[in-house]
Design an enzyme around this catalytic site. Structure first.
Site, PDB file in Angstrom:
ATOM      1  N   THR A 408       0.859  -1.160   0.000  1.00  0.00           N
ATOM      2  CA  THR A 408       0.000   0.000   0.000  1.00  0.00           C
ATOM      3  C   THR A 408       0.898   1.213   0.000  1.00  0.00           C
ATOM      4  OG1 THR A 408      -1.779   1.113   1.154  1.00  0.00           O
ATOM      5  CG2 THR A 408      -0.264  -0.069   2.500  1.00  0.00           C
ATOM      6  N   THR A 426      -4.740   2.001  -0.297  1.00  0.00           N
ATOM      7  CA  THR A 426      -4.306   0.683  -0.748  1.00  0.00           C
ATOM      8  C   THR A 426      -5.272   0.072  -1.739  1.00  0.00           C
ATOM      9  OG1 THR A 426      -3.598  -1.481   0.103  1.00  0.00           O
ATOM     10  CG2 THR A 426      -5.543  -0.543   1.101  1.00  0.00           C
TER      11      THR A 426
HETATM   12  N1  GLU Z   1      -4.888  -4.514   3.311  1.00  0.00           N
HETATM   13  C1  GLU Z   1      -3.989  -4.032   4.291  1.00  0.00           C
HETATM   14  C2  GLU Z   1      -4.715  -3.369   5.422  1.00  0.00           C
HETATM   15  O1  GLU Z   1      -5.738  -2.830   5.222  1.00  0.00           O
HETATM   16  C3  GLU Z   1      -3.052  -3.051   3.724  1.00  0.00           C
HETATM   17  C4  GLU Z   1      -2.117  -3.663   2.780  1.00  0.00           C
HETATM   18  C5  GLU Z   1      -0.734  -3.130   2.967  1.00  0.00           C
HETATM   19  O2  GLU Z   1      -0.467  -2.385   3.834  1.00  0.00           O
HETATM   20  O3  GLU Z   1       0.125  -3.436   2.218  1.00  0.00           O
HETATM   21  O4  GLU Z   1      -4.278  -3.359   6.499  1.00  0.00           O
END
Ligand code: GLU
Length: 599
Positions: A408, A426
Site C-alpha cells: 500500500t 491501498t
Molecule cells: N490490506 C492491508 C490493510 O488494510 C493493507 C495492505 C498493505 O499495507 O500493504 O491493512
C-alpha cells in the site's frame, strides 16, 4: 515486495532524452527525477513514495491550496504512478489535524463487502479457499472507498474542488511518466495473473512484457476516468457508468478464455456501489509521555493496537533503557496488543468493539504485568478481556495473526497554516485483484481477503468474519502526534499487519530514543505479531542486540522483503517543516517543502 521502488519523472524528461538520443546517436533511456528523502523549510511539506506525486502536492501548496487539497492531489497522482498499491479501485484511511480548531478528524474510506456476502464468502465445499485463489477473483473485490474519501475530505476540510484536485493526476496519466525498475518489477511479479485479463495485459504487459525502465508509460483510460470524475463528481462512479463497469467486471471477470486460471466471480452490484459512504469517525487517542497520539479507529486496528502498545510501553523508561531492553519491551508490547486486536477488533457497524477499554491505561497495565525484561513470552499469547481488566491474567486460548497482503502507500502533508494530513491508501495486495476494469485504466482491489476466511481460533468468536456490507479489519495506521495541542509530527506506512509495528517503532524511535524522524523511519525493522518468531529485516538481525534478545527467548525469522516504507512530517522547533520519506526501502521516497531552508 520488490527491493527497489525508485520512481519516475514526467514525459518532459523522456522527450529530452529522446532528443539527446537523436543528437548523440546511441539510444539512452530517460532517467527518473532524482529523489530526496528529506527536506526542510517553510510553507508546507509533502512526503510520499513517488517524486511526481510529491511534486504535484508541493505545487498545490505553492498555489495556496491547503493540506487536504494537496493530499488528494498526491493520492490521485499515486493512482497513476503507484497503481499496484493504490488508486480509484481501492480504499484507505485519512487523518486530518485542523489548525483552526485544534481538532483531529478521520475519514474511513474502507472498502465494503456486497450486501449478499455472509460468513462463508471464502468457504468452498466446507473448506476455506486457498488465499491466492481468493486474491485474483471477483469475490475479493469490495466497493471502492477512495473516490468517496477524496470527495468527502475536500467537501469537509478542503478549499479546492474535486475537479481541480484531480487535474494534475489526469495530466500525468495522459502525458505519461518514465518507468523505473520498481514499476517494472511489480508488473513482473504479477505477470502470470495480469496476463490472464486482456484489460490488464494490454495496459501493463504491452508486447507481452512489462514496460522497460526509461520508457514512457501512459494510461489514457485512467486519464479519461479522472476527467469523468472531474465532470460528474464521484457520482460518476458510485451512481454512474464507472460503477456499472465495476459491477460488471466483478460479476464477469474479463478473463482470457485461453487462461487456465480459475477466477471466481463476485456478487458486487451497482446497488452495493451506490450505497457506499466514507464515514467520519472519532480518532483514537492515546496519551504517551505527555503527548497526544491520534490514529484511525475500527474498522482499522491501527490506532487501537498502536495505542494499546504505547500504553503498555508507558510502564517503562525507554529513554534510559539499554537498546536491548528497549527492543525487548517493544517486541513484547505488540505480542500482547496483537492478541487483543485479533480477538476484539472488527467493523464497528457489526461488532461491539471495546475501543475505549482497549485504550485504557488500566487495561494496558494488566498486560504489562505479563511482560518480562529478561524472558520473552511464548506465542501465541491469549487475549484478555478489556472490559474486565484483571492484572496478570494470562488467559488460555491464543489467537495468531492471520496473513494480510503487504502493499500500500502512505503520504503525509502539512501546509503553511499548520494543517496536517496522514493518509494511507491501498488496493490490498501488490496489484490488487489483478483485474483492470476494461476501458477504465485502474485495478480493482482484493481488500475482502483482509477478512478471516474462517475463525482464526476454533471455538473463539472472530470479529473479522465476512458479512453483508461489512468492512474488513485493516492495519493501516496513519498517525498524528500533538504536543501541547499543536502538531509535533505525523507518520504512517505500508506493510499489511506490520504497519502497526512499523508505526510504533517510528513513534518510540522519535519520542523515546532521541532519533530524528528520518532516522526513526530508516531504522532496521522488527515485527512481533504474536507468533513464535518476529519477522525482521536482515539489518535487524545484524544488530549486536539481537544475540541478547535471542538469549532472552526472542525468536526471529527474516522477512521475505523489506518491512514498511514510512513517510512523515515534523514541525521543527524553529518553525520549519521537516518532510521525511524512506531513504532506502522501495527505492527511496520523495520529500519536498514549499520553500527549502537548510541551516
Ligand atoms: N490490506 C492491508 C490493510 O488494510 C493493507 C495492505 C498493505 O499495507 O500493504 O491493512
Amino acid at each position: 515486495m520488490p527491493a527497489l521502488r525508485s520512481r519516475r519523472t514526467l514525459v518532459i524528461a523522456a522527450t529530452a532524452a529522446l532528443l539527446t538520443t537523436v543528437a548523440t546517436g546511441p539510444a539512452t533511456a530517460a532517467t527518473p527525477t532524482p529523489k530526496t528523502p528529506v527536506a526542510t523549510g517553510f510553507g508546507g511539506a509533502v512526503a510520499s513514495i513517488d517524486a511526481d506525486a510529491t511534486a504535484i502536492g508541493t505545487q498545490v501548496l505553492r498555489e495556496g491550496g491547503n493540506a487536504v487539497d494537496a493530499a488528494v492531489a498526491v493520492a490521485a497522482a499515486l493512482g497513476v504512478t503507484d497503481p499496484f498499491s493504490a488508486g480509484v479501485g481501492g480504499g484507505g484511511f485519512f487523518v486530518y489535524y485542523d489548525a483552526k480548531t485544534g481538532r483531529v478528524h478521520t475519514l474511513d474510506g474502507r472498502e465494503t463487502a456486497p450486501k449478499s456476502a455472509d460468513a462463508n464468502l471464502f468457504v468452498e465445499n466446507g473448506q476455506p479457499l486457498p488465499f491466492n485463489d481468493a486474491v485474483t477473483s471477483g469475490l475479493s473485490v469490495g466497493v471502492p472507498g477512495t473516490p468517496a474519501t477524496w470527495s468527502e475530505a475536500l467537501r469537509k476540510w478542503g478549499t479546492r474542488s474535486l475537479a481541480k484536485s484531480l487535474k494534475p493526476a489526469e495530466n500525468l496519466a495522459r502525458k505519461g511518466f518514465v518507468v523505473d525498475p520498481t514499476f517494472q518489477t511489480q508488473i513482473a511479479n504479477n505477470a502470470a495473473r495480469f496476463a490472464a485479463f486482456p484489460s490488464t495485459r494490454s495496459l501493463y504487459l504491452p508486447n507481452g512484457a512489462p514496460p522497460a525502465p526509461g520508457t514512457v508509460f501512459r494510461n489514457p483510460d485512467l486519464a479519461a476516468t479522472y476527467a469523468q470524475l472531474e465532470r460528474g463528481g464521484v457520482d460518476a462512479l458510485y451512481k454512474g457508468p464507472i460503477g456499472a463497469d465495476i459491477a460488471k467486471t466483478v460479476q464477469n471477470p474479463p478473463k482470457d478464455p485461453a487462461s487456465t486460471l480459475n477466477v471466481r466471480p463476485g456478487k458486487l452490484t451497482a446497488r452495493d456501489i451506490a450505497g457506499y459512504r466514507a464515514i467520519e469517525r472519532t480518532p483514537t487517542h492515546a496519551e504517551y509521555r505527555g503527548l497526544d497520539v491520534y490514529g484511525m479507529p475500527a474498522p482499522s486496528s491501527g490506532g487501537l493496537t498502536v495505542g494499546e502498545a504505547l500504553n503498555i510501553l508507558e510502564n517503562y523508561d525507554l529513554k534510559h533503557a539499554s537498546k536491548a531492553d528497549y527492543l525487548q519491551y517493544f517486541l513484547e508490547s505488540t505480542r500482547f496488543a496483537f492478541a487483543d486486536r485479533n480477538r476484539w477488533i472488527g467493523d464497528p457497524a457489526v461488532i461491539d468493539v471495546p475501543a475505549k477499554e482497549l485504550l485504557s491505561q488500566r487495561f494496558a497495565d494488566t498486560r504489562a504485568c505479563l511482560i518480562s525484561k529478561d524472558k520473552a513470552a511464548t506465542s501465541p499469547v491469549a487475549p484478555a478481556d478489556p472490559r474486565h481488566p484483571t492484572p496478570c491474567a494470562a488467559g488460555t486460548t491464543g489467537a495468531p495473526t492471520p496473513y494480510e497482503g503487504e502493499n500500500t502507500t502512505h503520504l503525509t502533508v502539512a501546509d503553511k497554516w499548520g494543517n496536517v494530513v496522514a493518509y494511507t491508501l491501498t488496493i490490498e495486495q501488490e496489484g490488487g485483484s489483478g483485474i483492470v476494469v476494461p476501458g477504465r485504466g485502474f485495478l480493482l482491489n482484493n481488500e475482502l481477503t483482509d477478512f478471516s476466511f474462517t475463525p482464526v481460533t476454533p471455538g473463539v468468536p472472530d470479529p473479522n468474519l465476512p458479512g453483508p456490507g461489512k468492512r474488513p479489519r485493516s492495519s493501516m495506521a496513519p498517525t498524528i502526534v500533538l504536543k501541547d495541542g499543536r502538531p509535533f509530527f505525523a507518520t504512517g506506512s505500508p506493510g499489511g499487519a506490520s504497519i502497526i509495528t512499523t508505526v510504533l517503532q517510528v513513534l518510540t524511535g522519535r519520542i523515546d530514543r532521541g532519533l530524528s524522524l528520518e532516522d526513526a523511519i530508516a531504522a532496521p525493522r522488527a515485527s512481533q505479531r504474536n507468533s513464535a518468531q518476529a519477522q525482521v529485516e536482515q539489518e535487524f538481525l545484524n544488530l549486536p542486540e539481537t544475540a541478547v534478545l535471542k538469549a532472552r527467548g526472542q525468536g526471529f525469522s527474516t522477512a521475505p522483503a523489506e518491512i514498511g516504507a514510512a513517510t512523515g512530517v515534523e514541525r521543527l522547533r524553529d518553525g520549519r517543516w521537516l518532510a521525511a520519506a524512506e531513504p532506502v526501502r522501495r527505492g527511496i521516497g520523495s520529500a519536498q517543502v514549499v520553500w527549502p531552508a537548510r541551516w
